[in-house]
Write a protein that holds these residues in place. Structure first.
Motif, PDB file in Angstrom:
ATOM      1  N   ALA A  14     -14.186 -12.977  -9.534  1.00  0.00           N
ATOM      2  CA  ALA A  14     -15.450 -13.229  -8.835  1.00  0.00           C
ATOM      3  C   ALA A  14     -15.971 -11.963  -8.175  1.00  0.00           C
ATOM      4  O   ALA A  14     -17.190 -11.721  -8.145  1.00  0.00           O
ATOM      5  N   LEU A  15     -15.076 -11.148  -7.651  1.00  0.00           N
ATOM      6  CA  LEU A  15     -15.499  -9.891  -7.030  1.00  0.00           C
ATOM      7  C   LEU A  15     -16.180  -8.973  -8.040  1.00  0.00           C
ATOM      8  O   LEU A  15     -17.205  -8.343  -7.739  1.00  0.00           O
ATOM      9  N   VAL A  16     -15.610  -8.867  -9.228  1.00  0.00           N
ATOM     10  CA  VAL A  16     -16.215  -8.036 -10.276  1.00  0.00           C
ATOM     11  C   VAL A  16     -17.590  -8.576 -10.642  1.00  0.00           C
ATOM     12  O   VAL A  16     -18.557  -7.821 -10.790  1.00  0.00           O
ATOM     13  N   GLU A  17     -17.702  -9.889 -10.766  1.00  0.00           N
ATOM     14  CA  GLU A  17     -18.981 -10.520 -11.069  1.00  0.00           C
ATOM     15  C   GLU A  17     -20.014 -10.199  -9.997  1.00  0.00           C
ATOM     16  O   GLU A  17     -21.170  -9.856 -10.299  1.00  0.00           O
ATOM     17  N   LEU A  18     -19.605 -10.275  -8.757  1.00  0.00           N
ATOM     18  CA  LEU A  18     -20.514  -9.968  -7.653  1.00  0.00           C
ATOM     19  C   LEU A  18     -20.889  -8.491  -7.628  1.00  0.00           C
ATOM     20  O   LEU A  18     -22.041  -8.136  -7.374  1.00  0.00           O
ATOM     21  N   GLY A  19     -19.904  -7.643  -7.875  1.00  0.00           N
ATOM     22  CA  GLY A  19     -20.146  -6.208  -7.834  1.00  0.00           C
ATOM     23  C   GLY A  19     -21.177  -5.743  -8.831  1.00  0.00           C
ATOM     24  O   GLY A  19     -21.928  -4.789  -8.582  1.00  0.00           O
ATOM     25  N   GLU A  20     -21.236  -6.421  -9.958  1.00  0.00           N
ATOM     26  CA  GLU A  20     -22.214  -6.070 -10.986  1.00  0.00           C
ATOM     27  C   GLU A  20     -23.631  -6.470 -10.594  1.00  0.00           C
ATOM     28  O   GLU A  20     -24.604  -5.881 -11.054  1.00  0.00           O
ATOM     29  N   LYS A  21     -23.746  -7.467  -9.710  1.00  0.00           N
ATOM     30  CA  LYS A  21     -25.060  -7.989  -9.325  1.00  0.00           C
ATOM     31  C   LYS A  21     -25.574  -7.430  -8.004  1.00  0.00           C
ATOM     32  O   LYS A  21     -26.784  -7.363  -7.790  1.00  0.00           O
ATOM     33  N   ASN A  22     -24.657  -7.063  -7.120  1.00  0.00           N
ATOM     34  CA  ASN A  22     -25.047  -6.700  -5.759  1.00  0.00           C
ATOM     35  C   ASN A  22     -24.389  -5.377  -5.362  1.00  0.00           C
ATOM     36  O   ASN A  22     -23.176  -5.301  -5.183  1.00  0.00           O
ATOM     37  N   LYS A  23     -25.198  -4.353  -5.196  1.00  0.00           N
ATOM     38  CA  LYS A  23     -24.693  -3.020  -4.863  1.00  0.00           C
ATOM     39  C   LYS A  23     -24.203  -2.915  -3.427  1.00  0.00           C
ATOM     40  O   LYS A  23     -23.570  -1.914  -3.051  1.00  0.00           O
ATOM     41  N   ASP A  24     -24.501  -3.936  -2.598  1.00  0.00           N
ATOM     42  CA  ASP A  24     -24.064  -3.888  -1.194  1.00  0.00           C
ATOM     43  C   ASP A  24     -22.666  -4.464  -0.993  1.00  0.00           C
ATOM     44  O   ASP A  24     -22.138  -4.434   0.121  1.00  0.00           O
ATOM     45  N   ILE A  25     -22.050  -4.964  -2.064  1.00  0.00           N
ATOM     46  CA  ILE A  25     -20.685  -5.489  -1.962  1.00  0.00           C
ATOM     47  C   ILE A  25     -19.701  -4.329  -1.887  1.00  0.00           C
ATOM     48  O   ILE A  25     -19.692  -3.445  -2.745  1.00  0.00           O
ATOM     49  N   VAL A  26     -18.862  -4.349  -0.847  1.00  0.00           N
ATOM     50  CA  VAL A  26     -17.764  -3.381  -0.736  1.00  0.00           C
ATOM     51  C   VAL A  26     -16.477  -4.163  -0.513  1.00  0.00           C
ATOM     52  O   VAL A  26     -16.490  -5.267   0.049  1.00  0.00           O
ATOM     53  N   VAL A  27     -15.369  -3.604  -0.961  1.00  0.00           N
ATOM     54  CA  VAL A  27     -14.082  -4.296  -0.883  1.00  0.00           C
ATOM     55  C   VAL A  27     -13.048  -3.371  -0.254  1.00  0.00           C
ATOM     56  O   VAL A  27     -12.940  -2.193  -0.620  1.00  0.00           O
ATOM     57  N   LEU A  28     -12.298  -3.917   0.700  1.00  0.00           N
ATOM     58  CA  LEU A  28     -11.236  -3.168   1.361  1.00  0.00           C
ATOM     59  C   LEU A  28      -9.919  -3.917   1.205  1.00  0.00           C
ATOM     60  O   LEU A  28      -9.882  -5.141   1.300  1.00  0.00           O
ATOM     61  N   ASP A  29      -8.851  -3.171   0.972  1.00  0.00           N
ATOM     62  CA  ASP A  29      -7.537  -3.785   0.824  1.00  0.00           C
ATOM     63  C   ASP A  29      -6.512  -2.933   1.554  1.00  0.00           C
ATOM     64  O   ASP A  29      -6.757  -1.749   1.830  1.00  0.00           O
ATOM     65  N   ALA A  30      -5.369  -3.537   1.867  1.00  0.00           N
ATOM     66  CA  ALA A  30      -4.327  -2.864   2.646  1.00  0.00           C
ATOM     67  C   ALA A  30      -3.086  -2.623   1.798  1.00  0.00           C
ATOM     68  O   ALA A  30      -2.007  -3.134   2.088  1.00  0.00           O
ATOM     69  N   ASP A  31      -3.268  -1.873   0.726  1.00  0.00           N
ATOM     70  CA  ASP A  31      -2.166  -1.442  -0.131  1.00  0.00           C
ATOM     71  C   ASP A  31      -1.518  -2.588  -0.893  1.00  0.00           C
ATOM     72  O   ASP A  31      -0.351  -2.492  -1.298  1.00  0.00           O
ATOM     73  N   LEU A  32      -2.267  -3.680  -1.102  1.00  0.00           N
ATOM     74  CA  LEU A  32      -1.740  -4.824  -1.853  1.00  0.00           C
ATOM     75  C   LEU A  32      -2.729  -5.272  -2.921  1.00  0.00           C
ATOM     76  O   LEU A  32      -2.756  -6.445  -3.302  1.00  0.00           O
ATOM     77  N   SER A  33      -3.553  -4.351  -3.399  1.00  0.00           N
ATOM     78  CA  SER A  33      -4.674  -4.732  -4.259  1.00  0.00           C
ATOM     79  C   SER A  33      -4.240  -5.333  -5.596  1.00  0.00           C
ATOM     80  O   SER A  33      -4.972  -6.141  -6.173  1.00  0.00           O
ATOM     81  N   LYS A  34      -3.075  -4.975  -6.075  1.00  0.00           N
ATOM     82  CA  LYS A  34      -2.610  -5.578  -7.325  1.00  0.00           C
ATOM     83  C   LYS A  34      -2.270  -7.046  -7.095  1.00  0.00           C
ATOM     84  O   LYS A  34      -2.609  -7.911  -7.917  1.00  0.00           O
TER      85      LYS A  34
END
Length: 314
Positions: A14-34
């Motif tokens: 869903a994040l990838v889907e959103l990222g393609e549509k909305n340039k204001d989406i940013v994602v932060l993770d704490a070293d557990l992104s996998k």
């Protein structure tokens, strides 16, 4: 046999889907992104992905700063870290200011399995629900996870979305309606209502099947939004069956059951039985074994339904 998909996998897609549509989406993770699957977004949009390392409090404050600049910030880690280590920052920086930060935590509940009590967050709904302005959601499957992530983007203000580690049955459909704050009634029955969230929704449906064989018809409510809870649906199903069971993979104090009981005590008191974790920590084990140990199985919901029905006023 229902398809089995982990809600965290649906989150990454869903994040990838959103990222393609909305340039204001940013994602932060704490070293557990996998593990949280935000790595999918990071690979596709590296300029809008920030691995903050093992510094969860700093991650939340950074997300708050990005939100003040018009970004829609998604913050992810395991639920024990995303809510426990960061509670002060979420309260004072994100929620007090009503910032557009979406905290999506994975690996919640005892279904985390062998990682044991230190990683099995069973208190996060309570931690987040008590903070003013916070919205709390626990989707029941992959389709509903996608809908909750997409809906959170257009929902102004802080949102906490609770996801799991293990694969769970897909029990909803792509075309099913979804609105934050509006529960979905999956089945209707005249004898008792079962109000469930997350992975326990599938177990509630199985429990309904078992009860039906014995001539007991149960309403099953998918209460995906725990705050703000759908008070109208809670009262409506209580009036229909005059007995309610709640089911959640969370401690009983401060979770879904507490929220439902609070609504009913003020509006339409009926017998309420609660399925959840009763004043215990988690422990290491396979999810199915732990569900049996903590009485979260369909059979436990069936027994609770019978108790609630037995407590109806004669």
């Amino acid at each position: 046999m229902a398809e089995m998909i982990a809600t965290r996998q649906a989150y990454g897609d869903a994040l990838v889907e959103l990222g393609e549509k909305n340039k204001d989406i940013v994602v932060l993770d704490a070293d557990l992104s996998k593990s949280t699957t935000t790595a999918k977004f990071g690979k596709k949009f590296p300029d809008r992905f920030f691995n903050m390392g093992v510094a969860e409090a700093n991650m939340v404050n950074t997300a708050a700063g990005l939100a003040t600049c018009g970004k829609i910030a998604f913050v992810s880690s395991f639920s024990i870290f995303a809510t426990g280590r960061t509670w002060e920052q979420i309260r004072n920086t994100v929620c007090y200011s009503g910032l557009n930060v979406k905290i999506v935590a994975t690996h919640s509940g005892v279904s985390v399995g062998p990682d044991g009590a230190s990683h099995q967050c069973i208190e996060d709904i309570s931690l987040m629900k008590t903070i003013p302005t916070m919205t709390v959601i626990e989707p029941c499957d992959a389709f509903e996870t996608r809908k909750s992530i997409l809906a959170a983007v257009d929902y102004k203000g802080p949102v906490y979305i609770r996801l799991g580690r293990a694969a769970v049955p897909v029990i909803t459909k792509k075309e099913d309606p979804y609105t934050i704050g509006k529960a979905n009634i999956l089945r209707t029955g005249k004898d008792v209502a079962i109000v469930a969230c997350g992975a326990l929704v599938a177990n509630a449906l199985t429990a309904s099947d078992i009860l039906s064989k014995d001539g007991i018809e149960a309403t099953v409510v998918n209460m995906h939004t725990i705050k703000p809870i759908d008070q109208d649906v809670v009262v409506s199903v209580a009036k229909q069956g005059n007995a309610v069971v709640t089911a959640e993979q969370h401690v009983l104090d401060g979770g879904l059951g507490s929220a439902v009981a609070s609504v009913l005590s003020r509006n339409y008191p009926v017998p309420v039985e609660m399925i959840g974790i009763d004043n215990r920590f988690g422990q290491s084990g396979e999810p199915d074994i732990l569900f049996k140990e903590y009485h979260l199985q369909p059979e436990d919901i069936v027994l609770a339904a019978r108790r609630a029905i037995g407590r109806k006023r004669k």
